[in-house]
Design a protein around this motif. Structure first.
Motif, PDB file in Angstrom:
ATOM      1  N   LEU A 267      92.929  60.709 111.215  1.00 56.81           N
ATOM      2  CA  LEU A 267      92.003  59.768 110.587  1.00 56.81           C
ATOM      3  C   LEU A 267      91.963  60.094 109.106  1.00 56.81           C
ATOM      4  O   LEU A 267      91.704  61.241 108.720  1.00 56.81           O
ATOM      5  N   SER A 268      92.215  59.119 108.251  1.00 54.38           N
ATOM      6  CA  SER A 268      92.219  59.340 106.805  1.00 54.38           C
ATOM      7  C   SER A 268      90.913  58.858 106.188  1.00 54.38           C
ATOM      8  O   SER A 268      90.021  58.364 106.876  1.00 54.38           O
ATOM      9  N   GLY A 269      90.802  59.000 104.850  1.00 55.77           N
ATOM     10  CA  GLY A 269      89.652  58.465 104.139  1.00 55.77           C
ATOM     11  C   GLY A 269      88.612  59.486 103.739  1.00 55.77           C
ATOM     12  O   GLY A 269      87.464  59.125 103.454  1.00 55.77           O
ATOM     13  N   PHE A 270      88.977  60.765 103.674  1.00 52.44           N
ATOM     14  CA  PHE A 270      87.994  61.819 103.406  1.00 52.44           C
ATOM     15  C   PHE A 270      88.079  62.394 101.983  1.00 52.44           C
ATOM     16  O   PHE A 270      87.492  63.435 101.713  1.00 52.44           O
ATOM     17  N   ASP A 271      88.778  61.711 101.100  1.00 52.06           N
ATOM     18  CA  ASP A 271      88.884  62.191  99.714  1.00 52.06           C
ATOM     19  C   ASP A 271      87.726  61.603  98.911  1.00 52.06           C
ATOM     20  O   ASP A 271      87.865  60.584  98.241  1.00 52.06           O
ATOM     21  N   THR A 272      86.595  62.279  98.930  1.00 49.53           N
ATOM     22  CA  THR A 272      85.336  61.691  98.478  1.00 49.53           C
ATOM     23  C   THR A 272      84.940  62.176  97.082  1.00 49.53           C
ATOM     24  O   THR A 272      83.942  62.874  96.909  1.00 49.53           O
ATOM     25  N   HIS A 273      85.694  61.776  96.078  1.00 50.06           N
ATOM     26  CA  HIS A 273      85.365  62.143  94.697  1.00 50.06           C
ATOM     27  C   HIS A 273      84.191  61.327  94.158  1.00 50.06           C
ATOM     28  O   HIS A 273      83.475  61.789  93.267  1.00 50.06           O
ATOM     29  N   VAL A 274      84.015  60.117  94.660  1.00 49.48           N
ATOM     30  CA  VAL A 274      83.012  59.193  94.132  1.00 49.48           C
ATOM     31  C   VAL A 274      82.160  58.665  95.283  1.00 49.48           C
ATOM     32  O   VAL A 274      82.680  58.352  96.355  1.00 49.48           O
ATOM     33  N   ARG A 275      80.841  58.602  95.056  1.00 50.97           N
ATOM     34  CA  ARG A 275      79.913  58.028  96.059  1.00 50.97           C
ATOM     35  C   ARG A 275      80.211  58.558  97.454  1.00 50.97           C
ATOM     36  O   ARG A 275      80.461  57.813  98.396  1.00 50.97           O
ATOM     37  N   GLN A 276      80.163  59.856  97.561  1.00 50.61           N
ATOM     38  CA  GLN A 276      80.547  60.502  98.818  1.00 50.61           C
ATOM     39  C   GLN A 276      79.654  60.108  99.980  1.00 50.61           C
ATOM     40  O   GLN A 276      80.153  59.944 101.103  1.00 50.61           O
ATOM     41  N   GLN A 277      78.371  59.974  99.747  1.00 48.12           N
ATOM     42  CA  GLN A 277      77.455  59.753 100.862  1.00 48.12           C
ATOM     43  C   GLN A 277      77.864  58.566 101.715  1.00 48.12           C
ATOM     44  O   GLN A 277      77.909  58.662 102.944  1.00 48.12           O
ATOM     45  N   GLU A 278      78.180  57.440 101.081  1.00 48.31           N
ATOM     46  CA  GLU A 278      78.535  56.247 101.847  1.00 48.31           C
ATOM     47  C   GLU A 278      79.894  56.398 102.519  1.00 48.31           C
ATOM     48  O   GLU A 278      80.062  56.074 103.701  1.00 48.31           O
ATOM     49  N   GLN A 279      80.858  56.875 101.752  1.00 44.64           N
ATOM     50  CA  GLN A 279      82.221  56.960 102.278  1.00 44.64           C
ATOM     51  C   GLN A 279      82.332  57.967 103.414  1.00 44.64           C
ATOM     52  O   GLN A 279      82.901  57.671 104.474  1.00 44.64           O
ATOM     53  N   GLN A 280      81.790  59.165 103.226  1.00 44.33           N
ATOM     54  CA  GLN A 280      81.913  60.166 104.273  1.00 44.33           C
ATOM     55  C   GLN A 280      81.116  59.788 105.509  1.00 44.33           C
ATOM     56  O   GLN A 280      81.560  60.019 106.637  1.00 44.33           O
ATOM     57  N   ALA A 281      79.933  59.210 105.296  1.00 46.22           N
ATOM     58  CA  ALA A 281      79.117  58.798 106.439  1.00 46.22           C
ATOM     59  C   ALA A 281      79.884  57.826 107.328  1.00 46.22           C
ATOM     60  O   ALA A 281      79.862  57.930 108.567  1.00 46.22           O
ATOM     61  N   ARG A 282      80.573  56.883 106.699  1.00 46.83           N
ATOM     62  CA  ARG A 282      81.354  55.896 107.458  1.00 46.83           C
ATOM     63  C   ARG A 282      82.459  56.571 108.265  1.00 46.83           C
ATOM     64  O   ARG A 282      82.654  56.273 109.455  1.00 46.83           O
ATOM     65  N   GLN A 283      83.189  57.481 107.620  1.00 49.57           N
ATOM     66  CA  GLN A 283      84.303  58.137 108.302  1.00 49.57           C
ATOM     67  C   GLN A 283      83.805  59.102 109.388  1.00 49.57           C
ATOM     68  O   GLN A 283      84.422  59.216 110.453  1.00 49.57           O
ATOM     69  N   LEU A 284      82.722  59.805 109.128  1.00 49.97           N
ATOM     70  CA  LEU A 284      82.193  60.737 110.132  1.00 49.97           C
ATOM     71  C   LEU A 284      81.691  60.003 111.370  1.00 49.97           C
ATOM     72  O   LEU A 284      81.823  60.503 112.487  1.00 49.97           O
ATOM     73  N   LYS A 285      81.122  58.822 111.179  1.00 53.09           N
ATOM     74  CA  LYS A 285      80.684  58.059 112.348  1.00 53.09           C
ATOM     75  C   LYS A 285      81.880  57.629 113.190  1.00 53.09           C
ATOM     76  O   LYS A 285      81.837  57.697 114.432  1.00 53.09           O
ATOM     77  N   ILE A 286      82.941  57.176 112.507  1.00 56.05           N
ATOM     78  CA  ILE A 286      84.161  56.819 113.241  1.00 56.05           C
ATOM     79  C   ILE A 286      84.659  58.024 114.037  1.00 56.05           C
ATOM     80  O   ILE A 286      84.999  57.911 115.227  1.00 56.05           O
ATOM     81  N   TYR A 287      84.693  59.174 113.370  1.00 52.08           N
ATOM     82  CA  TYR A 287      85.168  60.401 114.012  1.00 52.08           C
ATOM     83  C   TYR A 287      84.269  60.822 115.168  1.00 52.08           C
ATOM     84  O   TYR A 287      84.738  61.035 116.292  1.00 52.08           O
ATOM     85  N   GLY A 288      82.966  60.942 114.913  1.00 51.09           N
ATOM     86  CA  GLY A 288      82.051  61.443 115.935  1.00 51.09           C
ATOM     87  C   GLY A 288      81.976  60.557 117.152  1.00 51.09           C
ATOM     88  O   GLY A 288      81.982  61.037 118.295  1.00 51.09           O
ATOM     89  N   ASP A 289      81.911  59.251 116.944  1.00 49.30           N
ATOM     90  CA  ASP A 289      81.828  58.328 118.081  1.00 49.30           C
ATOM     91  C   ASP A 289      83.092  58.371 118.932  1.00 49.30           C
ATOM     92  O   ASP A 289      83.027  58.320 120.173  1.00 49.30           O
ATOM     93  N   ALA A 290      84.256  58.471 118.270  1.00 50.17           N
ATOM     94  CA  ALA A 290      85.521  58.494 119.017  1.00 50.17           C
ATOM     95  C   ALA A 290      85.677  59.802 119.792  1.00 50.17           C
ATOM     96  O   ALA A 290      86.081  59.797 120.968  1.00 50.17           O
ATOM     97  N   ILE A 291      85.349  60.928 119.154  1.00 46.36           N
ATOM     98  CA  ILE A 291      85.470  62.222 119.830  1.00 46.36           C
ATOM     99  C   ILE A 291      84.516  62.295 121.017  1.00 46.36           C
ATOM    100  O   ILE A 291      84.891  62.751 122.112  1.00 46.36           O
ATOM    101  N   ALA A 292      83.271  61.854 120.825  1.00 47.24           N
ATOM    102  CA  ALA A 292      82.294  61.905 121.916  1.00 47.24           C
ATOM    103  C   ALA A 292      82.753  61.058 123.102  1.00 47.24           C
ATOM    104  O   ALA A 292      82.649  61.471 124.265  1.00 47.24           O
TER     105      ALA A 292
END
Length: 398
Positions: A267-292
């Motif tokens: 899963l890509s999209g974790f290079d969070t130089h700018v506005r990390q809160q929104e970008q990482q939150a989106r990717q972590l939800k994709i990750y967490g929901d899929a793993i669970a």
């Protein structure tokens, strides 16, 4: 069209379908009893996931001093103990953690870290030292070390290209994103003609012999994977995301009895130089929901005890936020390991030390090759020195 021209310019020649050399024609394949067969699933988070906002050290004031704008508020953290907790968009993993199916290893890295995406990913995928350049991956060398005894399809990447981690000197994994599409492609009349009749080709020219061999193996592989995996319908519910679909495919492969030891997804999209809160939150939800969904599905199908999942990223982020409400490339990071047979569930070690930094970066406490050594020795049943070129002690996780 000249057949040699077709092969040299086909998706096979470009590496879209990569098949290990030890695969035999379909007629020689026979399913054996795979009870007790162990599976390793590797999940790569590309871009350098920020570990401090993933497993949040909410009990440490320094974390909030360094990240006044992007730190996760204590009231939002999903608390796991008095010091650390999950990012709120990883809420789906709380149940997995509470069931004892998740282990968190903090401060994982390597000496003299490299902050380049490409170089650091190469280091993780090849298991090299930072000043060592290897052309084979650690899973590929695992295949090489046991090439005489492995059954087909020992390593599968659910994608249309094969990562360096899966490439050995003699053996390679296979990249399969859509089993039916691969099957249909190999059943096209022109493809079938090339497979069954290549007497007019000069097999010594431009490695055509190797390419024809690859085509023959791809033909039989597509048949085996398609006809084996179609016997099982996944019962679990998965999010409709690329990672969710990848892990659903892995679940189908595992539960249908495909003779595979290692699966690789990303899963890509974790290079969070700018506005990390929104970008990482989106990717972590994709990750967490899929793993669970994947872990619960494996539990339901009775395959969780025979499956181990490891998640990694090429590096973490710097401790202090930048001026763009993001974080820049850092060093040590956490990894997550999931499974039904964890020796030490929960936190394997203490939270990262934010008082002893290396030029603003976390100091690594655990070499990532000790993690690999654990997987090789205790799960894949191969001496880690055969793969890693030196012996690593490993960890007491499984």
């Amino acid at each position: 069209m000249d057949r040699r021209h077709f092969i040299k310019n086909s998706t096979l020649a470009s590496g879209a379908f990569l098949v290990p050399a030890f695969l035999k024609p379909l007629e020689a394949l026979a399913m054996s009893d795979v009870s007790g067969y162990k599976n390793l699933v590797i999940v790569q988070l590309s871009g350098g996931n920020d570990g401090l906002n993933t497993i949040v050290p909410y009990g440490n004031d320094i974390y909030y001093q360094k990240r006044n704008a992007i730190a996760i508020k204590p009231t939002d953290v999903i608390k796991l103990n008095d010091m650390q907790g999950l990012h709120p968009d990883l809420s789906a993993l709380k149940e997995i953690y509470d069931q004892g199916w998740m282990s968190i290893v903090n401060s994982v890295g390597y000496p003299n870290p490299d902050r380049s995406h490409f170089r650091s990913m190469d280091i993780w995928q090849t298991a090299s030292a930072s000043d060592q350049f290897l052309t084979t991956g650690w899973i590929g060398r695992y295949l090489d070390s046991n090439c005489q005894t492995f059954k087909p399809y020992t390593a599968i990447e659910v994608d249309d290209t094969l990562s360096l981690a899966m490439k050995g000197a003699k053996m390679k994994g296979i990249a399969v994103q859509d089993t039916y599409k691969l099957y249909q492609t190999t059943r096209e009349p022109f493809f079938k003609d090339l497979v069954h009749d290549h007497s007019n080709a000069n097999l010594s020219e431009d490695n055509l012999g190797y390419l024809y061999k690859t085509m023959i193996e791809t033909y039989s592989s597509a048949d085996y994977i398609q006809n084996t995996s179609k016997t099982y319908s996944v019962k679990g519910e998965y999010p409709a995301t690329p990672l969710g679909n990848q892990l659903k495919t892995v679940s189908k492969f595992i539960s249908s009895g495909l003779q595979t030891r290692v699966y690789y997804v990303s899963l890509s999209g974790f290079d969070t130089h700018v506005r990390q809160q929104e970008q990482q939150a989106r990717q972590l939800k994709i990750y967490g929901d899929a793993i669970a969904a994947f872990i619960k599905d494996l539990k339901q199908s009775g395959k969780l005890d025979a499956t181990l999942v490891m998640t990694f990223s090429e590096f973490g982020r710097r401790v202090e936020q930048n001026a763009s409400n993001g974080t820049d490339h850092g060093t040590a990071n956490n990894i997550m390991i999931y499974g039904g047979k964890l020796k030490k569930a929960g936190f394997y070690n203490d939270a990262p030390d934010l008082t002893q930094l290396d030029d603003g970066d976390l100091k690594y406490q655990i070499d990532f090759r000790d993690v690999y050594a654990t997987l090789l020795d205790k799960w894949l049943n191969v001496n880690n020195e055969q793969v890693l070129a030196k012996n690593f002690a490993g960890l007491s996780i499984i």
